[in-house]
Design an enzyme around this catalytic site. Structure first.
Site, PDB file in Angstrom:
ATOM      1  N   TYR A 147      12.987  30.576   9.608  1.00 22.03           N
ATOM      2  CA  TYR A 147      11.735  31.184  10.074  1.00 22.03           C
ATOM      3  C   TYR A 147      11.618  31.125  11.594  1.00 22.03           C
ATOM      4  O   TYR A 147      11.881  30.088  12.195  1.00 22.03           O
ATOM      5  CB  TYR A 147      10.535  30.444   9.471  1.00 22.03           C
ATOM      6  CG  TYR A 147      10.357  30.667   7.991  1.00 22.03           C
ATOM      7  CD1 TYR A 147      10.147  31.936   7.473  1.00 22.03           C
ATOM      8  CD2 TYR A 147      10.379  29.577   7.116  1.00 22.03           C
ATOM      9  CE1 TYR A 147       9.966  32.122   6.108  1.00 22.03           C
ATOM     10  CE2 TYR A 147      10.195  29.758   5.755  1.00 22.03           C
ATOM     11  CZ  TYR A 147       9.993  31.035   5.256  1.00 22.03           C
ATOM     12  OH  TYR A 147       9.812  31.215   3.921  1.00 22.03           O
TER      13      TYR A 147
ATOM     14  N   LYS B 249       0.837  -1.206   0.000  1.00 18.33           N
ATOM     15  CA  LYS B 249       0.000   0.000   0.000  1.00 18.33           C
ATOM     16  C   LYS B 249       0.872   1.257   0.000  1.00 18.33           C
ATOM     17  O   LYS B 249       2.074   1.182   0.289  1.00 18.33           O
ATOM     18  CB  LYS B 249      -0.914  -0.036   1.225  1.00 18.33           C
ATOM     19  CG  LYS B 249      -0.159  -0.053   2.541  1.00 18.33           C
ATOM     20  CD  LYS B 249      -1.030  -0.558   3.684  1.00 18.33           C
ATOM     21  CE  LYS B 249      -0.232  -0.520   4.981  1.00 18.33           C
ATOM     22  NZ  LYS B 249      -0.916  -1.217   6.061  1.00 18.33           N
TER      23      LYS B 249
END
Ligand SMILES: *Cc1c(COP(=O)(O)O)cnc(C)c1O
Length: 378
Positions: free
Chosen positions: A266, A40
């Site tokens: 940041y 998956k």
């Protein structure tokens, strides 16, 4: 030109290591135990077609995926391979089961009735596995109601019951509860007495440690371990000697020296404690680098750990390279993999970002090129 000279951020998938892992896992399984390969989420970020092709060549018995779209990719590659859908099938997906000859998971009577009606209307049999919730609290019929559903399935002749399974919630952390789940499951199987060709499975990679050779189990569902990552530290499977398959790398885009006290990235979550040589790497969270790696993880450059400074940004990440003397623009930086004598495993990478290898691997984004190393090329 080496591969890395063409990319800013890439993963190398070592298919030779993948093949060796498959052989080792297969060799460690008791005779007659079927290997259900879990692929998956684009084969845990490794790339579905390439991984599935190797699994087919190495002779696994069947596949399991989350949904019918993922299954369609496998079906395209080969008719006949059993493909189990692990998740619930939404109403509009049900006809995919017929079109691609897929196996559905049944968790309640409603699902069973709807699929039986669908099978009738297409005048075809549908393959199903019955899933039992022995304590995961997710999919499956609650174990106390499982016998009832099993009996009901017997009255639906167009649903072909090919398997019965359960899933462990804490195989990596709570052996006692795993045993409780196993016992609940076995007690039910004793009452159900499924035919011998019915696939009975419970174990994922972590469950394999306590795999019960003497009982009903005749299949295992292997995901993470195939990719060379033990499901938890100190797993007995660590001795199965699997090797890492995926290596996650980027490049040095800019090098500069900044003065003491400079706030980095940041929000200035980091201030330089001394004049420091930093490198700006050409990868960020847009490539699937976890944001939580900010001020926490490190990368390997020239075989040296270089700490991440400040927040990870979308396209760039800043690292401390003051330990390095001969760094050049374009040099490789390794998030997962080896560099010189040092290594960062997927487990270490994930732990530094306070996440798990499963999430870290399937978060590596589409922007990141997958470079495949086939055995003959090495
Ligand atoms: C994903 C999944 C697995 C595989 O688990 P790993 O820990 O990666 O081996 C097995 N069973 C089910 C139901 C799953 O959803």
């Amino acid at each position: 030109m080496p591969d890395h000279a063409r990319y800013r951020c890439w993963v190398e998938i070592h298919l030779d290591a993948f093949e060796r892992n498959l052989k080792r896992i297969q060799a460690s399984l008791p005779k007659g135990v079927r290997y259900i390969a879990i692929v998956k989420a684009d084969a845990y970020g490794h790339g579905m077609p390439q991984i599935v092709r190797r699994l087919m060549q190495c002779g696994v018995d069947s596949f399991a995926v989350a949904n019918t779209r993922e299954a369609a990719v496998i079906r395209e590659m080969g008719a006949g391979w059993p493909i189990l859908i692990l998740g619930p099938v939404l109403p509009e997906e049900a006809t995919d089961l017929v079109r691609d000859d897929l196996t559905a998971t049944i968790s309640d009577l409603n699902e069973a009735k709807q699929l039986h009606a669908l099978a009738k209307s297409h005048n075809t049999d549908l393959k199903v596995h019955l899933k039992i919730d022995t304590g995961m609290g997710r999919l499956g019929v609650w174990h106390e109601q499982a016998l009832e559903l099993y009996q009901a399935l017997k009255s639906m002749p167009m649903l072909h019951l090919e398997g019965i399974y359960t899933h462990f919630s804490s195989a990596d952390s709570d052996p006692e509860f795993t045993e409780t789940q196993r016992r609940r499951f076995i007690e039910l199987l004793e009452q159900m007495q499924p035919p011998p060709d019915c696939n009975i499975h419970a174990d994922n990679s972590a469950g394999l440690d306590s795999f019960n050779r003497e009982s009903y189990f005749n299949a295992v569902r292997i995901g993470l371990l195939q990719f060379g990552i033990p499901p938890y530290p100190h797993s007995a499977l660590a001795s199965a000697k699997v090797e890492p398959v995926l290596h996650f790398k980027t490049r040095v885009g800019l090098i500069k020296t900044l003065p003491v006290g400079t706030g980095i990235s940041y929000g200035h979550t980091y201030h330089l404690k001394k004049e420091t040589s930093v490198a700006v790497l050409t990868a960020g969270y847009g490539d699937g680098l976890p944001y939580a790696l900010g001020n926490s993880g490190s990368v390997l450059i020239h075989g040296t750990h270089c700490p991440v400074l400040g927040r990870v940004t979308m396209d760039q990440t800043i690292v401390d390279v003051s330990e390095l003397s001969d760094l050049k623009i374009g040099d490789t930086a390794t998030f997962i993999g080896t560099s010189g004598t040092k290594q960062i495993s997927a487990s270490e990478f994930s732990a530094a970002a306070d996440t798990i290898p499963w999430e870290a691997l399937c978060s590596i984004s589409k922007r990141v090129t997958r470079v495949y190393r086939a055995p003959r090329e090495l």
